[in-house]
Design a protein around this motif. Structure first.
Motif, short mmCIF file in Angstrom:
data_model
loop_
_atom_site.label_atom_id
_atom_site.label_comp_id
_atom_site.label_asym_id
_atom_site.label_seq_id
_atom_site.Cartn_x
_atom_site.Cartn_y
_atom_site.Cartn_z
N SER A 15 0.84 -1.12 0.06
CA SER A 15 0.11 0.00 0.09
C SER A 15 0.91 1.22 0.13
O SER A 15 0.35 2.40 0.13
N ALA A 31 -2.41 4.34 -4.06
CA ALA A 31 -3.48 3.33 -4.47
C ALA A 31 -2.87 2.05 -5.18
O ALA A 31 -1.87 2.16 -5.78
N TRP A 60 0.67 10.89 0.80
CA TRP A 60 -0.16 10.37 -0.19
C TRP A 60 0.17 10.71 -1.57
O TRP A 60 0.20 11.61 -1.88
N PHE A 71 -8.70 13.07 -5.02
CA PHE A 71 -8.42 12.56 -3.72
C PHE A 71 -8.68 13.45 -2.36
O PHE A 71 -9.38 13.08 -1.67
N LYS A 83 -8.72 6.20 2.72
CA LYS A 83 -9.06 4.80 2.18
C LYS A 83 -9.75 4.71 1.24
O LYS A 83 -9.90 4.08 0.35
N LEU A 86 -8.92 6.73 -1.75
CA LEU A 86 -8.11 5.72 -2.75
C LEU A 86 -8.87 4.49 -3.50
O LEU A 86 -8.70 4.15 -4.63
N ALA A 87 -9.77 3.87 -2.62
CA ALA A 87 -10.65 2.95 -3.21
C ALA A 87 -11.54 3.42 -4.44
O ALA A 87 -11.59 2.60 -5.21
N ASP A 90 -9.20 3.88 -7.29
CA ASP A 90 -8.77 2.71 -7.81
C ASP A 90 -9.81 1.71 -8.86
O ASP A 90 -9.73 1.33 -9.76
#
Length: 212
Positions: A15, A31, A60, A71, A83, A86-87, A90
């Motif tokens: 990560s 990510a 980050w 982001f 989190k 980032l998800a 992604d």
């Protein structure tokens, strides 16, 4: 604060990655899709979002300023932390994310790991009334300045070719008296269906969308 790093990829984890800048190794959270683009020893330019907390100092990293800006914008929504942001990046990629925000497409946000229907609905509701983030002015159009051998965002994650045409269409619709939310929704729908269309064509198609 740190806004950008340029150096070599020293190590890659699940990560995060270590970016060596003149002998100093910076631990940067990233990510999964970003980490997958990196190779050990590769020269990279990484756009940084710095978080400072009482008990932590966290970096980050992103391979484009546009990704970093989204982001940050995602986290203006209550319940969306680093989190989840980032998800979302992604799962969707920045272009689909931007379109989903303009269209208020909750189902698209629900594709992200850990984002349930309630949170997806809140993201959709809060972002559809906001313009895309402007980001930092490193270079026009969120482009990553890259030279030979310097990693940057791949073509599929670069801004869509008709982003300016879409914004021109939104401006025209606003001048015609349409609400910004409706104008952005219609222009985004037209641009998604016709990615190569010029502003004049997007305006025509957006007007048809608004007439439905």
């Amino acid at each position: 604060m740190i806004g950008k790093l340029r150096g070599k990829v020293d190590a890659i984890g699940e990560s995060e990655a270590v970016i060596d800048v003149n002998g100093v190794g910076y631990l940067v959270g990233m990510a999964g899709q970003t980490l997958a683009r990196l190779q050990q020893g590769q020269e990279v330019e990484v756009h940084i979002e710095t978080y400072v907390r009482e008990d932590a100092f966290k970096l980050w990293g992103f391979l484009s300023e546009r990704e970093r800006a989204w982001f940050a914008q995602l986290q203006t929504v209550q319940g969306v932390g680093a989190k989840a942001a980032l998800a979302l990046l992604d799962a969707l990629g920045v272009d689909e994310l931007e379109s989903a925000a303009a269209l208020g497409d909750a189902s698209a946000f629900g594709k992200a790991k850990g984002v349930g229907p309630k949170l997806a609905g809140r993201i959709s509701s809060e972002l559809k009334d906001k313009p895309p983030p402007t980001g930092r002015a490193f270079s026009p159009g969120f482009a990553v300045a890259a030279s030979a051998g310097i990693a940057s965002a791949p073509a599929e994650d670069a801004p869509a070719a008709n982003n300016q045409a879409r914004e021109d269409a939104v401006s025209a619709l606003l001048n015609l008296g349409y609400a910004e939310t409706d104008a952005r929704r219609a222009a985004a729908a037209a641009a998604r269906a016709n990615p190569e269309a010029e502003a004049s064509e997007l305006i025509r198609l957006a007007l048809k969308e608004l007439a439905k």
